[in-house]
Design a protein around this motif. Structure first.
Motif, PDB file in Angstrom:
ATOM      1  N   LYS A  29       9.884   6.954   0.864  1.00 21.68           N
ATOM      2  CA  LYS A  29       9.186   6.912   1.853  1.00 21.68           C
ATOM      3  C   LYS A  29       8.819   7.840   2.500  1.00 21.68           C
ATOM      4  CE  LYS A  29       9.558   4.442   5.713  1.00 21.68           C
ATOM      5  NZ  LYS A  29      10.524   3.594   7.278  1.00 21.68           N
ATOM      6  N   SER A  55      -3.498   5.846   0.361  1.00 20.40           N
ATOM      7  CA  SER A  55      -2.007   5.352   0.148  1.00 20.40           C
ATOM      8  C   SER A  55      -1.589   5.576   1.428  1.00 20.40           C
ATOM      9  CB  SER A  55      -1.525   6.152  -0.763  1.00 20.40           C
ATOM     10  OG  SER A  55      -1.962   5.867  -2.217  1.00 20.40           O
ATOM     11  N   GLU A  71      -2.919   3.150   3.971  1.00 21.63           N
ATOM     12  CA  GLU A  71      -2.007   1.636   3.570  1.00 21.63           C
ATOM     13  C   GLU A  71      -0.798   1.286   4.152  1.00 21.63           C
ATOM     14  OE1 GLU A  71      -2.481   0.703  -0.754  1.00 21.63           O
ATOM     15  OE2 GLU A  71      -4.749   0.921  -0.587  1.00 21.63           O
ATOM     16  N   ASP A  72       0.322   2.336   3.878  1.00 19.33           N
ATOM     17  CA  ASP A  72       1.681   2.293   4.419  1.00 19.33           C
ATOM     18  C   ASP A  72       1.355   2.746   5.974  1.00 19.33           C
ATOM     19  OD1 ASP A  72       1.761   2.573   1.374  1.00 19.33           O
ATOM     20  OD2 ASP A  72       2.407   4.729   1.698  1.00 19.33           O
ATOM     21  N   GLU A 132      -0.780   0.631   7.578  1.00 18.91           N
ATOM     22  CA  GLU A 132      -1.339  -0.360   8.376  1.00 18.91           C
ATOM     23  C   GLU A 132       0.022  -1.490   7.762  1.00 18.91           C
ATOM     24  OE1 GLU A 132      -5.004  -0.704   6.053  1.00 18.91           O
ATOM     25  OE2 GLU A 132      -6.186   0.528   7.899  1.00 18.91           O
ATOM     26  N   LYS A 133       0.656  -0.723   6.634  1.00 14.38           N
ATOM     27  CA  LYS A 133       1.889  -2.063   6.202  1.00 14.38           C
ATOM     28  C   LYS A 133       2.943  -2.085   7.839  1.00 14.38           C
ATOM     29  CE  LYS A 133       0.891  -2.037   1.799  1.00 14.38           C
ATOM     30  NZ  LYS A 133       1.403  -1.084   0.214  1.00 14.38           N
ATOM     31  N   GLY A 134       2.423  -0.595   8.152  1.00 20.19           N
ATOM     32  CA  GLY A 134       3.484  -0.760   9.375  1.00 20.19           C
ATOM     33  C   GLY A 134       4.899   0.517   8.605  1.00 20.19           C
ATOM     34  N   LEU A 135       4.751   1.133   7.641  1.00 21.31           N
ATOM     35  CA  LEU A 135       5.840   1.835   7.403  1.00 21.31           C
ATOM     36  C   LEU A 135       6.643   2.798   8.373  1.00 21.31           C
ATOM     37  CD1 LEU A 135       6.624   1.519   4.910  1.00 21.31           C
ATOM     38  CD2 LEU A 135       6.237   3.167   3.946  1.00 21.31           C
ATOM     39  N   THR A 157       5.940   2.315  11.911  1.00 24.67           N
ATOM     40  CA  THR A 157       5.696   2.259  13.056  1.00 24.67           C
ATOM     41  C   THR A 157       7.530   2.436  13.380  1.00 24.67           C
ATOM     42  OG1 THR A 157       4.273   0.439  12.186  1.00 24.67           O
ATOM     43  CG2 THR A 157       6.209   0.135  14.267  1.00 24.67           C
TER      44      THR A 157
END
Length: 487
Positions: A383, A412, A415-416, A418-421, A423
């Motif tokens: 991560k 990449s 994308e992560d 936007e996925k809320g990784l 937040t």
């Protein structure tokens, strides 16, 4: 290089930025690092990007790898300078990953860590005699003439032999051959290091062998680099015309590869031009279908190289990959020389806590995301940890290749995001980013150098260069670089 003596803390003034931004650290300030920073700042307007480098000078291989007679290639540093002058971006020179700060500490401080520190070591052949004096990697030689502080004291003897062997036929191999053979007066106005000019002026090297495992069809150089070395004034070029005979597989390869086709055409024309060798004239010999078997020790000068024994090869198609590979024939021949430069590939260095493929010399990744485990049904990623540049794809490509490489890695990251990784639900969960790095460096009494310190080095190098009618006179010693940066 880690600076062991305590250094006083620099005064720091960084612009305030919006609260709770994406905090990104890029390790390495070469093209891959700067392109990554630029793309992040464009995609994420509120991002805070810090670039760290173990050297006080930015720009990586643009400064220490690009040949001094290629000033047009170095213009890209103007673009990189504009990136770091963005109020959301900062440069931290003299900060070494692994000694100044660990990877795990960086990951605790930043949301995103992008490793783009390239390849600062060399592949080895693993053949007898490789430890002999007079054998160097092409990287060491390139760093030496480009004034890299790690290689400014390289004990390079160009006066005790008239013959050098360069192993490899890529662009770096052609660069080092060109520097050895080109009239020194044509280099004196460039940014080549002064110690290199002095040594090249007294050099006795008159003959250079460029040796490749495979044939001219598979030569890894570009037409531009080849044209330059073939165009050296008063140079005798020798190519065995028998090596230019093509097989059906060669014909197919040339048909499908425009770069290889242009290189082959240039080599063919050079072989047929056939200017006789004269006394005192520099010579360049292209030797194909030879792989090094062992290095030969001098009988007169113990511990020093006196030649290379090569095994003759033929090229066959490998069933698994479909590539044409060199296969030994059991026939050998020797080339006498007193200097060997191995241009067989750079190698990246792993750091603690980083998954690393030692065989490939790169970090396992998918689209720049670092893989922690690919053994199960679903790939597991580290991560917030990404790679770009040579550490991501291996030591291949040109400077512009890093632009596309950075685009993929930043896609990449986006994308992560936007996925809320990354937040955080509360302010207490926010990573400290730049402030955390400043506190950690201060607690360890590690003095970093911001971009303004590099500008002092730049101004001094330019000033000294004007006095010698050069584009710049590089500072090549660690202590002098640090002193000027601290002024």
């Amino acid at each position: 290089m880690a600076i062991s003596i305590p250094l006083r803390r620099l005064s720091r003034s960084f612009s305030a930025i919006a609260s709770n931004p994406l905090r990104v650290c890029v390790v390495g300030s070469g093209p891959a690092g700067f392109y990554t920073a630029e793309k992040v700042l464009k995609k994420h307007e509120r991002a805070e990007v810090d670039i760290i480098d173990r050297l006080p000078t930015p720009f990586g291989l643009v400064r220490s790898g690009v040949a001094p007679d290629h000033p047009e290639t170095k213009i890209v540093t103007n673009q990189f300078s504009r990136v770091v002058q963005n109020e959301h971006c900062s440069f931290f020179g003299n900060v070494s990953l692994g000694s100044s700060i660990s990877l795990s500490e960086l990951r605790d401080i930043y949301d995103v860590v992008v490793l783009a520190y390239g390849a600062e070591s060399d592949r080895v052949l693993g053949i007898p005699g490789e430890e002999l004096k007079g054998i160097y990697s092409a990287r060491e030689f390139v760093w030496w003439y480009n004034g890299h502080p790690d290689c400014s004291k390289l004990d390079l003897d160009l006066k005790s032999t008239d013959t050098a062997v360069v192993l490899g036929l890529g662009n770096v191999a052609l660069d080092v051959a060109r520097v050895l053979l080109r009239p020194t007066m044509e280099l004196t106005s460039t940014d080549i290091a002064s110690h290199a000019v002095a040594a090249l002026e007294e050099s006795c090297i008159r003959k250079v062998y460029l040796v490749g495992r495979r044939g001219p069809v598979q030569a890894a150089c570009t037409a531009k680099e080849l044209r330059e070395v073939l165009g050296i004034q008063d140079l005798y070029v020798h190519i065995d015309e028998a090596d230019l005979v093509k097989t059906p597989a060669d014909e197919e390869e040339l048909k499908n590869n425009r770069i290889h086709r242009r290189v082959y055409e240039l080599l063919s024309r050079a072989a047929s031009s056939g200017v006789a060798s004269g006394s005192g004239r520099h010579e360049l010999h292209f030797v194909f279908f030879r792989k090094p078997d062992r290095f030969l020790e001098s009988e007169d000068q113990g511990g020093h190289v006196a030649g290379v024994r090569f095994e003759k090869t033929i090229v066959r198609e490998e069933l698994e990959s479909g590539k044409q590979i060199a296969v030994g024939t059991g026939q050998f021949e020797d080339i006498e020389c007193g200097l060997v430069l191995k241009s067989i590939g750079y190698k990246s260095i792993p750091v603690d806590g980083l998954p690393f493929d030692h065989q490939k010399g790169m970090v396992p990744n998918v689209g720049g995301r670092v893989l922690s485990d690919a053994s199960g049904d679903e790939m597991q990623f580290e991560k917030g940890l990404y790679v770009c540049g040579w550490l991501k794809r291996g030591p291949t490509g040109i400077i512009a290749t890093n632009l596309y490489c950075a685009e993929e890695t930043v896609a990449s990251i986006t994308e992560d995001v936007e996925k809320g990784l990354f937040t955080r639900t509360s302010s207490s969960q926010q990573k400290p980013g730049r402030e955390g790095l400043l506190q950690l460096l201060d607690s360890r009494d590690i003095r970093f150098f911001p971009f303004g310190a590099w500008e002092k080095i730049d101004q001094e190098e330019t000033r000294r260069g004007l006095l010698k009618n050069k584009s710049r006179e590089k500072l090549t010693e660690w202590l002098e670089l640090l002193n000027i940066a601290s002024a």
